[in-house]
Design an enzyme around this catalytic site. Sequence first.
Site, PDB file in Angstrom:
ATOM      1  N   VAL A  12       9.269  -0.249   3.780  1.00 48.42           N
ATOM      2  CA  VAL A  12       9.194  -1.598   3.214  1.00 48.42           C
ATOM      3  C   VAL A  12       9.523  -1.607   1.719  1.00 48.42           C
ATOM      4  CG1 VAL A  12       7.562  -3.452   2.636  1.00 48.42           C
ATOM      5  CG2 VAL A  12       7.668  -2.556   4.952  1.00 48.42           C
ATOM      6  N   ASP A  31       7.187   6.065  -6.341  1.00 49.01           N
ATOM      7  CA  ASP A  31       6.449   6.708  -5.251  1.00 49.01           C
ATOM      8  C   ASP A  31       5.743   7.925  -5.834  1.00 49.01           C
ATOM      9  OD1 ASP A  31       6.870   6.268  -1.939  1.00 49.01           O
ATOM     10  OD2 ASP A  31       5.855   8.117  -2.568  1.00 49.01           O
ATOM     11  N   THR A 122       0.610  -4.763   4.590  1.00 45.56           N
ATOM     12  CA  THR A 122      -0.186  -5.569   5.523  1.00 45.56           C
ATOM     13  C   THR A 122      -1.650  -5.191   5.337  1.00 45.56           C
ATOM     14  OG1 THR A 122       1.658  -5.536   7.063  1.00 45.56           O
ATOM     15  CG2 THR A 122      -0.496  -6.135   7.965  1.00 45.56           C
ATOM     16  N   ARG A 158      12.119  -5.972  10.300  1.00 41.53           N
ATOM     17  CA  ARG A 158      12.067  -5.036  11.427  1.00 41.53           C
ATOM     18  C   ARG A 158      12.861  -3.793  11.059  1.00 41.53           C
ATOM     19  NH1 ARG A 158      15.204  -8.858  15.278  1.00 41.53           N
ATOM     20  NH2 ARG A 158      16.196  -9.079  13.271  1.00 41.53           N
ATOM     21  N   GLU A 159      12.294  -2.618  11.292  1.00 41.38           N
ATOM     22  CA  GLU A 159      13.070  -1.399  11.058  1.00 41.38           C
ATOM     23  C   GLU A 159      14.296  -1.448  11.967  1.00 41.38           C
ATOM     24  OE1 GLU A 159      10.553   2.037  11.448  1.00 41.38           O
ATOM     25  OE2 GLU A 159       9.097   1.159  10.072  1.00 41.38           O
ATOM     26  N   ASN A 215       2.108 -10.665  13.962  1.00 41.22           N
ATOM     27  CA  ASN A 215       2.350  -9.383  14.632  1.00 41.22           C
ATOM     28  C   ASN A 215       1.578  -9.279  15.939  1.00 41.22           C
ATOM     29  OD1 ASN A 215       4.236  -8.347  12.978  1.00 41.22           O
ATOM     30  ND2 ASN A 215       3.017  -6.636  12.202  1.00 41.22           N
ATOM     31  N   LEU A 257      10.836 -10.597  25.117  1.00 38.76           N
ATOM     32  CA  LEU A 257      10.559 -10.718  26.555  1.00 38.76           C
ATOM     33  C   LEU A 257      11.274  -9.600  27.309  1.00 38.76           C
ATOM     34  CD1 LEU A 257      10.641 -14.507  27.607  1.00 38.76           C
ATOM     35  CD2 LEU A 257       8.669 -13.001  27.349  1.00 38.76           C
ATOM     36  N   CYS A 267       3.631  -0.759  13.005  1.00 40.25           N
ATOM     37  CA  CYS A 267       2.961  -2.040  12.748  1.00 40.25           C
ATOM     38  C   CYS A 267       2.119  -2.566  13.909  1.00 40.25           C
ATOM     39  CB  CYS A 267       3.995  -3.081  12.338  1.00 40.25           C
ATOM     40  SG  CYS A 267       4.713  -2.709  10.731  1.00 40.25           S
ATOM     41  N   ARG A 336       6.308   6.695  14.428  1.00 42.53           N
ATOM     42  CA  ARG A 336       4.880   6.388  14.372  1.00 42.53           C
ATOM     43  C   ARG A 336       4.487   5.594  15.628  1.00 42.53           C
ATOM     44  NH1 ARG A 336       4.481   4.165   8.211  1.00 42.53           N
ATOM     45  NH2 ARG A 336       6.628   3.592   8.651  1.00 42.53           N
TER      46      ARG A 336
HETATM   47  P1  NAD Z   1       5.627   4.112   4.507  1.00 43.18           P
HETATM   48  O1  NAD Z   1       4.582   5.090   4.917  1.00 43.18           O
HETATM   49  O2  NAD Z   1       7.011   4.258   5.013  1.00 43.18           O
HETATM   50  O3  NAD Z   1       5.716   4.046   2.911  1.00 43.18           O
HETATM   51  C1  NAD Z   1       4.602   4.037   2.066  1.00 43.18           C
HETATM   52  C2  NAD Z   1       5.006   4.784   0.801  1.00 43.18           C
HETATM   53  O4  NAD Z   1       3.967   4.640  -0.175  1.00 43.18           O
HETATM   54  C3  NAD Z   1       5.180   6.283   1.003  1.00 43.18           C
HETATM   55  O5  NAD Z   1       6.457   6.667   0.533  1.00 43.18           O
HETATM   56  C4  NAD Z   1       4.072   6.914   0.181  1.00 43.18           C
HETATM   57  O6  NAD Z   1       4.440   8.156  -0.382  1.00 43.18           O
HETATM   58  C5  NAD Z   1       3.867   5.853  -0.884  1.00 43.18           C
HETATM   59  N1  NAD Z   1       2.556   5.911  -1.553  1.00 43.18           N
HETATM   60  C6  NAD Z   1       1.334   6.063  -0.992  1.00 43.18           C
HETATM   61  N2  NAD Z   1       0.384   6.055  -1.951  1.00 43.18           N
HETATM   62  C7  NAD Z   1       1.015   5.872  -3.125  1.00 43.18           C
HETATM   63  C8  NAD Z   1       0.582   5.768  -4.473  1.00 43.18           C
HETATM   64  N3  NAD Z   1      -0.707   5.843  -4.777  1.00 43.18           N
HETATM   65  N4  NAD Z   1       1.521   5.589  -5.430  1.00 43.18           N
HETATM   66  C9  NAD Z   1       2.827   5.517  -5.136  1.00 43.18           C
HETATM   67  N5  NAD Z   1       3.299   5.600  -3.871  1.00 43.18           N
HETATM   68  C10 NAD Z   1       2.418   5.782  -2.883  1.00 43.18           C
HETATM   69  O7  NAD Z   1       5.032   2.683   4.920  1.00 43.18           O
HETATM   70  P2  NAD Z   1       5.863   1.376   5.329  1.00 43.18           P
HETATM   71  O8  NAD Z   1       6.281   1.470   6.752  1.00 43.18           O
HETATM   72  O9  NAD Z   1       6.852   1.083   4.280  1.00 43.18           O
HETATM   73  O10 NAD Z   1       4.695   0.280   5.277  1.00 43.18           O
HETATM   74  C11 NAD Z   1       4.157  -0.170   4.052  1.00 43.18           C
HETATM   75  C12 NAD Z   1       3.324  -1.399   4.323  1.00 43.18           C
HETATM   76  O11 NAD Z   1       4.166  -2.457   4.806  1.00 43.18           O
HETATM   77  C13 NAD Z   1       2.262  -1.223   5.409  1.00 43.18           C
HETATM   78  O12 NAD Z   1       1.118  -1.973   5.074  1.00 43.18           O
HETATM   79  C14 NAD Z   1       2.921  -1.789   6.640  1.00 43.18           C
HETATM   80  O13 NAD Z   1       1.978  -2.267   7.575  1.00 43.18           O
HETATM   81  C15 NAD Z   1       3.717  -2.926   6.065  1.00 43.18           C
HETATM   82  N6  NAD Z   1       4.884  -3.315   6.859  1.00 43.18           N
HETATM   83  C16 NAD Z   1       5.683  -2.358   7.412  1.00 43.18           C
HETATM   84  C17 NAD Z   1       6.806  -2.737   8.137  1.00 43.18           C
HETATM   85  C18 NAD Z   1       7.684  -1.695   8.794  1.00 43.18           C
HETATM   86  O14 NAD Z   1       8.507  -2.076   9.636  1.00 43.18           O
HETATM   87  N7  NAD Z   1       7.572  -0.425   8.455  1.00 43.18           N
HETATM   88  C19 NAD Z   1       7.136  -4.087   8.278  1.00 43.18           C
HETATM   89  C20 NAD Z   1       6.325  -5.044   7.656  1.00 43.18           C
HETATM   90  C21 NAD Z   1       5.199  -4.644   6.951  1.00 43.18           C
END
Ligand code: NAD
Length: 442
Positions: A12, A31, A122, A158-159, A215, A257, A267, A336
């Site tokens: 994200v 990061d 989220t 969406r990924e 979701n 569907l 998610c 995941r």
């Molecule tokens: P991810 O695990 O791919 O990325 C999270 C990143 O945060 C990692 O690179 C991690 O190293 C970094 N991180 C963690 N702690 C940190 C800190 N203290 N300082 C700096 N960086 C730090 O997660 P994601 O899939 O991108 O999801 C992130 C959020 O977005 C979640 O809450 C998820 O539910 C939400 N979300 C995800 C999607 C999806 O499709 N992946 C879609 C919508 C919402």
Amino acid sequence: MNKIAVIGSGYVGLVTGTCLADFGLEVICVDNDNVKIELLKSGKMPIYEPQLDDLVERNVYYKRLSFTTDIKKAVEESNVIFIAVGTPPMDDGGADLQYVMQVAENIAASMNGYKVIVDKSTVPIGTGQKVKALVSSILKERGVDYQFDVVSNPEFLREGSAIYDFTHPDRVVIGSESEMAAKVMKEVYRVLYLNETPFVTTNIETAEMIKYASNAFLAMKITYINEIANLCETVGANVKHVAKAMGKDGRISPKFLHPGPGYGGSCFPKDTEALAKIARENGLVISLIETTIEANERQKLRMVEKIREAFGDTAFNDKTLSILGITFKPKTDDMREAPSLVILTELAKLGVKLKIFDPEGRKEGAWRLEHIQGNIEFCNNEYDACEGTDGLVLITEWHQFRNMDLDRLRGMMRGNYFFDLRNVYEREFVEDKGFRYFGVGV
Ligand code: NAD
């Protein structure tokens, strides 16, 4: 001009930062994973997401996008700070907020003026207020009174189509208590605003709720058609036709569907669990969601049962199966909570050997399936994976699996079992090629 910091450069955060840079804003992605940041600095992508590499390259070239591990510098140089770190599930199903709170703490420790702190992760309802309280207390400790606002801006991408989704959202949700912050957010999303994207501006709690409610609804819709598919199998109905006819009803819509082996990903599983827990903590039971979670677990196991039953009593543990696709959906390397993790583990427990091919899933699959490494072998393409096997199991519907040369496959396989867990193929077509076909609800 707003300057943006995005903390957390995962699926994200990296997409958000890159797309905002492409909207013309100056963005610094942060990061705490040094390896990830070094990769990005060297022009390589830590994740597979279509078009992301080109977009990153272009925006780095124009110096609108940069990467750092230095959160202090990023906070000091920005006025809008997105939190996009993970909120993984804890053992009790609740969302683990430690990363969000840690980032909030880091932001507060480095603030040097007015900041809009935007939560894109989220998070459970009430988290925005917790972030606000934490930042206030740290600023007080520091003896400074910088102003700030907390905004909830959940993400719906969406990924696999993340760039398109971010740049063409169905809606942008902004939860805010401050007119100034809402105005800043509209400036940040100016490109979308001009494109007449619907904006829903509301309070922080409502914005947080919208994400979970959306979701969980989608997870429920998938589960509903999965259960209808299961019933179709026993009553002789064809779920493809059922779904098509249902989807033509404008009140239902054809999306989500498609029956299959159960939903997965980063998610839906965690967000349904978290929503159910939030409800229980508030003295309510959202029974539809509790049931959805249970039914989804059953669905994955049902796929294993389908495969085992098809082989009947013949020594199933002597068998080798080709596994096509292990990521939780096509066009991503994300595994995941992928249904494949449960299905493959259960098949391995039954003694089955597995020849696996996934176009992008090998790296993730290698460590996530380490516990069954004695039973698995990764192959270089779908045909290698089918050499000498007793059957194939199509788990993830990558495009390249939609048009396989079935004559060639039949010629190279020892057996003729064809488990199409995504209903990609038509039964007659596959059976004409000499296979025994098993779909989901067809
Ligand atoms: P991810 O695990 O791919 O990325 C999270 C990143 O945060 C990692 O690179 C991690 O190293 C970094 N991180 C963690 N702690 C940190 C800190 N203290 N300082 C700096 N960086 C730090 O997660 P994601 O899939 O991108 O999801 C992130 C959020 O977005 C979640 O809450 C998820 O539910 C939400 N979300 C995800 C999607 C999806 O499709 N992946 C879609 C919508 C919402």
